[in-house]
Design a protein around this motif. Sequence first.
Motif, PDB file in Angstrom:
ATOM      1  N   LEU A  31     -10.634  -4.064  -1.650  1.00 36.76           N
ATOM      2  CA  LEU A  31      -9.740  -4.491  -2.742  1.00 36.76           C
ATOM      3  C   LEU A  31      -9.513  -4.362  -4.107  1.00 36.76           C
ATOM      4  O   LEU A  31      -9.102  -4.070  -5.091  1.00 36.76           O
ATOM      5  CB  LEU A  31      -9.245  -5.959  -2.294  1.00 36.76           C
ATOM      6  CG  LEU A  31      -8.500  -5.958  -1.029  1.00 36.76           C
ATOM      7  CD1 LEU A  31      -8.377  -7.588  -0.889  1.00 36.76           C
ATOM      8  CD2 LEU A  31      -7.112  -5.355  -0.816  1.00 36.76           C
ATOM      9  N   ARG A  67     -10.574  -0.376  -4.715  1.00 37.53           N
ATOM     10  CA  ARG A  67      -9.502   0.461  -3.765  1.00 37.53           C
ATOM     11  C   ARG A  67     -10.218   1.714  -3.374  1.00 37.53           C
ATOM     12  O   ARG A  67      -9.784   2.568  -3.375  1.00 37.53           O
ATOM     13  CB  ARG A  67      -8.532   0.856  -5.047  1.00 37.53           C
ATOM     14  CG  ARG A  67      -7.718  -0.538  -5.557  1.00 37.53           C
ATOM     15  CD  ARG A  67      -6.675  -0.064  -6.256  1.00 37.53           C
ATOM     16  NE  ARG A  67      -5.836  -1.017  -6.935  1.00 37.53           N
ATOM     17  CZ  ARG A  67      -4.692  -1.047  -7.558  1.00 37.53           C
ATOM     18  NH1 ARG A  67      -4.567   0.220  -7.940  1.00 37.53           N
ATOM     19  NH2 ARG A  67      -4.122  -2.125  -8.170  1.00 37.53           N
ATOM     20  N   VAL A  78      -2.752  -4.747   2.541  1.00 34.03           N
ATOM     21  CA  VAL A  78      -3.612  -4.948   1.564  1.00 34.03           C
ATOM     22  C   VAL A  78      -2.863  -5.645   0.283  1.00 34.03           C
ATOM     23  O   VAL A  78      -3.538  -6.490  -0.270  1.00 34.03           O
ATOM     24  CB  VAL A  78      -3.485  -3.285   0.948  1.00 34.03           C
ATOM     25  CG1 VAL A  78      -3.977  -3.439  -0.704  1.00 34.03           C
ATOM     26  CG2 VAL A  78      -4.444  -2.442   1.723  1.00 34.03           C
ATOM     27  N   LYS A  79      -1.512  -5.593   0.329  1.00 38.51           N
ATOM     28  CA  LYS A  79      -0.971  -6.349  -0.741  1.00 38.51           C
ATOM     29  C   LYS A  79      -0.427  -7.790  -0.180  1.00 38.51           C
ATOM     30  O   LYS A  79      -0.474  -8.585  -1.102  1.00 38.51           O
ATOM     31  CB  LYS A  79       0.523  -5.866  -0.953  1.00 38.51           C
ATOM     32  CG  LYS A  79       0.095  -4.186  -1.761  1.00 38.51           C
ATOM     33  CD  LYS A  79       1.433  -3.518  -2.142  1.00 38.51           C
ATOM     34  CE  LYS A  79       1.338  -2.180  -2.640  1.00 38.51           C
ATOM     35  NZ  LYS A  79       2.547  -1.461  -2.722  1.00 38.51           N
TER      36      LYS A  79
END
Length: 247
Positions: free
Chosen positions: A177, A180, A226-227
Motif C-alpha cells: 500500500l 503501490r 485497497v481503498k
Amino acid sequence: MKKATPAKEKKRKSQTDDSKSLRVLIVEDNEDDTLLVLRDLKKGGFNPVYERVETAAAMKKALKEKQWDIILSDYKLPRFDGIQAINLLRETQLDIPLLIISGTIGEETAVECMRAGALDYVMKNNLTRLCQAIKRKLKEAEARNRQRQAEEALFKNKLLLNETQQIAGVGGWEYDLVNRRISWTDEVYRIYGVSNDFDPNNIEQNIKFYSPDDQKIITQAFWQAVKKGIPYDLEPKFINARGNHLW
C-alpha cells in the motif's frame, strides 16, 4: 605494602564483573599507544581481549583465525596504513566496525578514511570519546546483524512457501500500500504461464488474462480491497499466456 580493604576488593570485583567483554584487533606498531588504548577501554567499562598486529599479513591471519567485535587501526605504520587495513577488511567481506586512531591524522585524511570505509576516527591525544564511539558502532553492527538474520529468515520462508505452493498448485501475491507495488510468488508466474521478468504491476495487461465479463468485477473488487480494506473471494474464468483455461 598497603593491602586493599575488603570493601575495596568487593568494589574491584564488581567492576570486573560488570565489564563487557570486547574482542578487539589493534593495528598498531607502538606498544605504549596500545596500552593507553586498553586503559581507556577498561575505564569505559570494557574487558578487552586483544591482539596487536603491524602488517597486512598479520591482520589477514588474525581475521581468518579469530572473531572480532571491533578493529582499532592507527593511520600510519612503518609497513602498513589505515587505508590498507580498511581495504583488507573489505576484501574479507566481514562486517566488523573499524575505527581509525591516530596522532597525526588531518581533516582531509580523516575524510579519506571515512570514504574508504572507516566508521569513525579518534585522536590519540584525546581518547575520551573512544568508548562512546565503540559502543555506538557496536550497536549499529548489532542492528545490521539482526537485519541480515531477518532477511535470511524471510528468504528461507519464501523458498519454503514457493515450494509448498508449487506442490499444491496454488500461488500467492501481495500489494504494498505504501509503494503501490504488486509482488507475486514464483507459482503465480507459473500459473500465468509467464517468465519471472513479467511485470505484475501492469494492471491493464494483467486483467486481460480474465474473461471480459469478469474484468470489471475483478477490478472493482481489487480497488475496494485497497481503498476500503474490503476482502473478496472470486473464482473468475482465467486464460493464461499459454492459452490454458483455468478457474
